[in-house]
Design a protein around this motif. Structure first.
Motif, PDB file in Angstrom:
ATOM      1  N   THR A 141       6.961  -9.055  -4.563  1.00 10.95           N
ATOM      2  CA  THR A 141       5.600  -9.574  -4.462  1.00 10.95           C
ATOM      3  C   THR A 141       5.260  -9.963  -3.038  1.00 10.95           C
ATOM      4  O   THR A 141       4.183  -9.637  -2.513  1.00 10.95           O
ATOM      5  N   LYS A 142       6.200 -10.657  -2.381  1.00  9.58           N
ATOM      6  CA  LYS A 142       5.948 -11.084  -1.000  1.00  9.58           C
ATOM      7  C   LYS A 142       5.834  -9.879  -0.069  1.00  9.58           C
ATOM      8  O   LYS A 142       4.930  -9.829   0.778  1.00  9.58           O
ATOM      9  N   LEU A 143       6.731  -8.917  -0.222  1.00 10.39           N
ATOM     10  CA  LEU A 143       6.683  -7.756   0.640  1.00 10.39           C
ATOM     11  C   LEU A 143       5.405  -6.954   0.436  1.00 10.39           C
ATOM     12  O   LEU A 143       4.810  -6.436   1.386  1.00 10.39           O
ATOM     13  N   LYS A 144       4.974  -6.826  -0.822  1.00  5.75           N
ATOM     14  CA  LYS A 144       3.747  -6.084  -1.106  1.00  5.75           C
ATOM     15  C   LYS A 144       2.557  -6.715  -0.394  1.00  5.75           C
ATOM     16  O   LYS A 144       1.727  -6.018   0.207  1.00  5.75           O
ATOM     17  N   ASN A 145       2.474  -8.045  -0.436  1.00  7.16           N
ATOM     18  CA  ASN A 145       1.385  -8.733   0.257  1.00  7.16           C
ATOM     19  C   ASN A 145       1.505  -8.580   1.766  1.00  7.16           C
ATOM     20  O   ASN A 145       0.505  -8.386   2.467  1.00  7.16           O
ATOM     21  N   ASN A 146       2.738  -8.660   2.271  1.00 10.31           N
ATOM     22  CA  ASN A 146       2.929  -8.542   3.713  1.00 10.31           C
ATOM     23  C   ASN A 146       2.632  -7.136   4.217  1.00 10.31           C
ATOM     24  O   ASN A 146       2.075  -6.951   5.300  1.00 10.31           O
ATOM     25  N   TRP A 147       3.028  -6.102   3.435  1.00 12.71           N
ATOM     26  CA  TRP A 147       2.703  -4.730   3.822  1.00 12.71           C
ATOM     27  C   TRP A 147       1.180  -4.574   3.920  1.00 12.71           C
ATOM     28  O   TRP A 147       0.662  -3.904   4.812  1.00 12.71           O
ATOM     29  N   ALA A 148       0.466  -5.179   2.960  1.00 11.96           N
ATOM     30  CA  ALA A 148      -0.972  -4.949   2.858  1.00 11.96           C
ATOM     31  C   ALA A 148      -1.756  -5.684   3.929  1.00 11.96           C
ATOM     32  O   ALA A 148      -2.753  -5.162   4.446  1.00 11.96           O
ATOM     33  N   GLU A 149      -1.347  -6.906   4.278  1.00  9.84           N
ATOM     34  CA  GLU A 149      -2.211  -7.719   5.134  1.00  9.84           C
ATOM     35  C   GLU A 149      -1.487  -8.419   6.279  1.00  9.84           C
ATOM     36  O   GLU A 149      -2.121  -9.032   7.129  1.00  9.84           O
ATOM     37  N   GLY A 150      -0.175  -8.331   6.326  1.00  5.54           N
ATOM     38  CA  GLY A 150       0.566  -9.093   7.325  1.00  5.54           C
ATOM     39  C   GLY A 150       0.658  -8.412   8.674  1.00  5.54           C
ATOM     40  O   GLY A 150       0.623  -7.181   8.788  1.00  5.54           O
TER      41      GLY A 150
END
Length: 562
Positions: free
Chosen positions: A168-177
């Motif tokens: 979950t964290k990686l998915k968010n980071n890939w998308a917007e980080g």
């Protein structure tokens, strides 16, 4: 289909996984094509009875029928996702053979979910050294013990995030980080790079190899490995495997094995080529997976070695490499390949074909025909397999396949050159000539609809380089090499002339702005058009923000660009 030993052919004599003594050869009319192996029951009767005059239209109609079967079955789609997740999970007890070399990869431990007690330092220590814990308790104050247990709790929080909330964290980071970055400076132009948890191994265009420490950022080793440019490297089992162009003709066509911690050459292997090699011949791609080494880029074949670790721990000569056979069938140089632990091997070639070889876990299954996809139209630059799905990229398109039926589920076309492609269970990443890395949702590709838009698949992009014009890209091998990307669980490694950058999305340093997403055009399932199709419509070229154009366009409908 019967077979014995390593002398065998598929049902096409031109597709050979032959014995080392076979010259091969075959009849082009016998080429097996997975699209020709469908059962009539899978295609509607009206469509089956149609007399096609356009082969591409025939392919499209047959492929559309396959897509509807796959995407229309929700149970099948869920099984696909479940199979991908299970195939990407590795048991470190069975599969981790790297512990003896003191350097392991975190991906090997990604499926372990530790219990809370495992991160209480004193309790775990007491299991093996009870007397030592007693001495610690006798010398430590209450405040010290509290601090010690607090560190244990912080470690538990970190481990919980990594093992249980990582996706979950990686998915968010890939998308917007915005990832944190680490830079490694080299003395010459970079031609190829490979990494593990502790090292960044770089091949240079002057023939040298260098090893950087990811802990200190310092250059640990630098030595001359090849007479000219290093073109391929892999890191495995405490050694570095490399290929490069040579000045000495006796060295041409060799895979050299170096000690990762010493830079000393341990051995070299060379296939029994039947033709005389040119002075600039070299394997341009190496793959080490599941106990095998695959090398390609010379002639039209893929050579395979079995890798076996040394039983004698005192022996520092590196793993044993025993040549097995070659994959023969492409019409031009093989540029890339990928393999899974079930023995499925995808290959992509200069001949614009993608082939799937089903050989079984020990690579001895001879009962399956070689599947062939001919729809790219341009040389295939990257292939990835995560059974039952597979992906391939060429200069202007990316395709997603469902291998059991041979369906090309999605085709995404680009006007900007695609250099590289990587995928995992949740998303895939593409590298482009405009200097961006784009992140796409893999699960969105499995939605029950024949047409999807790029915007519905796109999860974000990261600008890593200045954009290049078309005239600076086509035929420029240096630019193509620099466009390659190494993907880890949470990192992307890119090449920038004399620099290597590691982009860490786990330890991100910010959030990308809203304006960095960019407008994306609709895409469609495969059509008969060539791969290179502009992703900018005429309306966009003339200014999509023009109110007059927008008002005029409201009555036109939202057609899908073919």
């Amino acid at each position: 289909m019967s077979s014995s030993g390593d002398d065998w052919l598929t049902d096409s004599s031109d597709h050979e996984l032959g014995h080392l003594g076979d010259d091969g050869g075959g009849d082009e009319s016998d080429l097996p094509d997975l699209e020709d192996q469908d059962h009539d029951g899978d295609i509607p009767a009206a469509q089956a009875s149609r007399s096609w005059t356009d082969p591409w239209q025939q392919y499209k109609d047959e492929n559309d029928a396959k897509i509807r079967i796959v995407l229309g079955d929700k149970t099948l789609v869920e099984n696909i996702k479940l199979t991908m997740r299970s195939s990407s999970t590795i048991d470190p007890v069975k599969d981790n053979t790297f512990f003896m070399f003191g350097k392991t990869h975190k991906d090997l431990h990604s499926s372990i979910r530790p219990v809370e007690a495992g991160f209480d330092i004193l309790r775990r220590l007491a299991d093996v050294e009870e007397a030592l814990v007693g001495k610690i308790l006798s010398y430590c104050s209450t405040a010290t013990l509290y601090s010690l247990r607090l560190v244990s709790k912080l470690w538990l929080d970190l481990a919980t995030t990594w093992f249980m909330e990582r996706e979950t964290k990686l998915k968010n980071n890939w998308a917007e980080g915005v990832p944190s970055m680490e830079e490694f400076e080299c003395q010459a132009l970079v031609s190829v790079v490979e990494v593990d948890d502790f090292s960044v191994v770089v091949g240079l265009e002057n023939g040298k190899l260098c090893v950087f420490s990811r802990q200190t950022g310092q250059l640990d080793l630098l030595w001359v490995g090849h007479g000219e440019m290093v073109v391929a490297i892999m890191v495995t089992m405490g050694v570095i495997l490399s290929c490069g162009k040579e000045v000495n003709r006796e060295e041409v066509g060799k895979v050299k094995v170096w000690g990762r911690d010493t830079g000393r050459q341990l051995k070299s292997v060379r296939p029994p080529f039947k033709t005389e090699l040119q002075h600039d011949d070299a394997f341009s791609y190496l793959l080490v997976k599941h106990g095998y080494l695959l090398a390609m880029g010379i002639d039209k074949d893929v050579w395979i070695w079995k890798i076996k670790e040394q039983e004698d721990m005192e022996d520092d000569s590196g793993p044993d490499l025993t040549i097995q056979f070659r994959l023969k069938g492409h019409y031009s140089t093989v540029l890339c390949c990928d393999m899974d632990k079930q023995g499925h091997i995808m290959t992509g070639s200069q001949d614009a074909q993608v082939r799937l070889w089903k050989l079984g876990p020990d690579l001895r299954d001879r009962s399956h025909a070689v599947a062939c996809h001919n729809q790219h139209g341009n040389p295939v630059t990257a292939v990835r397999i995560l059974w039952p799905l597979g992906m391939s990229a060429s200069s202007g398109s990316v395709r997603l396949y469902y291998h059991p039926s041979g369906a090309a589920l999605r085709t995404i076309r680009f006007s900007k050159y695609v250099y590289d492609l990587h995928m995992d269970t949740s998303h895939f990443v593409t590298s482009h000539q405009d200097g961006t890395l784009n992140f796409w949702s893999l699960s969105a590709c499995l939605e029950d609809t024949m047409q999807v838009t790029k915007s519905s698949l796109h999860q974000g992009k990261l600008v890593v380089k200045p954009p290049l014009e078309d005239q600076d890209v086509w035929g420029n091998k240096f630019v193509a090499r620099q466009g390659k990307v190494v993907m880890e669980r949470s990192c992307l490694v890119t090449m920038h002339e004399k620099k290597v950058l590691v982009h860490d999305f786990w330890a991100r340093r910010g959030t990308r702005g809203v304006g960095e997403g960019g407008l994306l055009r609709d895409c469609d399932t495969p059509s008969s058009l060539p791969s290179l199709v502009s992703d900018v419509s005429e309306d966009e070229e003339w200014g999509e923000a023009d109110p007059a154009l927008q008002q005029q366009g409201e009555g036109w409908g939202a057609g899908v660009l073919q």
